[in-house]
Design an enzyme around this catalytic site. Structure first.
Site, mmCIF file in Angstrom:
data_model
loop_
_atom_site.group_PDB
_atom_site.id
_atom_site.type_symbol
_atom_site.label_atom_id
_atom_site.label_comp_id
_atom_site.label_asym_id
_atom_site.label_seq_id
_atom_site.Cartn_x
_atom_site.Cartn_y
_atom_site.Cartn_z
ATOM 1 N N LYS A 3 57.718 -2.190 -3.825
ATOM 2 C CA LYS A 3 56.930 -3.134 -3.036
ATOM 3 C C LYS A 3 56.076 -4.024 -3.937
ATOM 4 C CE LYS A 3 56.594 -0.044 0.959
ATOM 5 N NZ LYS A 3 55.638 0.687 1.830
ATOM 6 N N TYR A 43 61.485 -4.178 9.036
ATOM 7 C CA TYR A 43 60.474 -3.358 9.708
ATOM 8 C C TYR A 43 60.603 -3.392 11.233
ATOM 9 C CZ TYR A 43 58.061 -2.628 5.284
ATOM 10 O OH TYR A 43 57.735 -2.257 3.996
ATOM 11 N N PHE A 51 50.371 -2.034 13.312
ATOM 12 C CA PHE A 51 50.385 -2.362 11.885
ATOM 13 C C PHE A 51 51.577 -3.221 11.467
ATOM 14 C CE2 PHE A 51 52.173 1.928 12.425
ATOM 15 C CZ PHE A 51 53.433 1.776 11.869
ATOM 16 N N ARG A 96 54.267 8.281 -5.561
ATOM 17 C CA ARG A 96 53.027 7.983 -4.851
ATOM 18 C C ARG A 96 51.894 8.913 -5.257
ATOM 19 N NH1 ARG A 96 56.125 7.138 0.826
ATOM 20 N NH2 ARG A 96 56.657 4.917 0.591
ATOM 21 N N ASN A 106 51.456 1.646 -0.980
ATOM 22 C CA ASN A 106 52.074 2.893 -1.429
ATOM 23 C C ASN A 106 53.317 2.698 -2.307
ATOM 24 O OD1 ASN A 106 53.995 2.255 0.487
ATOM 25 N ND2 ASN A 106 53.465 3.916 1.867
ATOM 26 N N HIS A 109 59.412 1.743 -1.002
ATOM 27 C CA HIS A 109 60.053 2.101 0.266
ATOM 28 C C HIS A 109 61.348 2.808 -0.065
ATOM 29 C CE1 HIS A 109 61.917 1.912 4.194
ATOM 30 N NE2 HIS A 109 63.013 1.488 3.574
ATOM 31 N N GLU A 120 69.807 -0.873 5.812
ATOM 32 C CA GLU A 120 68.904 -1.602 4.922
ATOM 33 C C GLU A 120 69.651 -2.264 3.769
ATOM 34 O OE1 GLU A 120 64.926 0.996 5.992
ATOM 35 O OE2 GLU A 120 65.930 1.372 4.075
#
Length: 143
Positions: A3, A43, A51, A96, A106, A109, A120
């Site tokens: 990320k 997402y 969120f 993490r 974090n 993914h 994905e």
């Protein structure tokens, strides 16, 4: 996917190294800016959660590094390598647990199932961006 916070914190090499050290094969890799459309598709499962907007804004805020990994048990093992979603609950030795600071940042993914990974991968990569190759050390990893 590494990320934006993982990219900004110069952790790309360290994160990739964790998967390579486990013996997984990198078959797809690209650094990219994420479009809003791709972020929303990625997402989509969270679209009705409060969120969702924040997730989308974060993932489009800076470059990411998308990867495809292969190997026996790669999805289950990746979940362990990555660690709990909330870095404060992630075990030391996980990505993490070692580098994460907050749940909103974090670092990485990882797909939660083979089916999710297939979906994905098709969002993030074209067929020509994924290679099929066999590393010479495969016989030293698997019976």
């Amino acid at each position: 996917m590494i990320k934006p916070d993982g990219v900004q914190r110069n952790l790309v090499g360290e994160i990739i190294k964790r998967f390579e050290n486990k013996g997984f094969t990198l078959v797809g890799l690209k650094m990219m800016s994420v479009s809003r459309e791709l972020a929303e598709k990625h997402y989509d499962v969270h679209k009705d959660r409060p969120f969702f907007g924040g997730l989308v804004e974060f993932i489009i805020s800076a470059p990411v590094v998308a990867t495809i990994w292969e190997g026996e048990g790669v999805v289950a093992a990746a979940r362990k390598i990555i660690g709990a979603t909330d870095p404060l609950n992630a075990e030391p030795g996980t990505i993490r647990g070692d580098f994460g600071v907050s749940i909103g940042r974090n670092l990485i993914h990882g797909s939660d199932a083979i089916e999710t990974a297939q979906r994905e991968i098709s969002l993030w990569f074209s067929e020509s961006e994924s290679l099929s190759w066999e590393p010479s050390l495969k016989s030293w990893l698997y019976e």
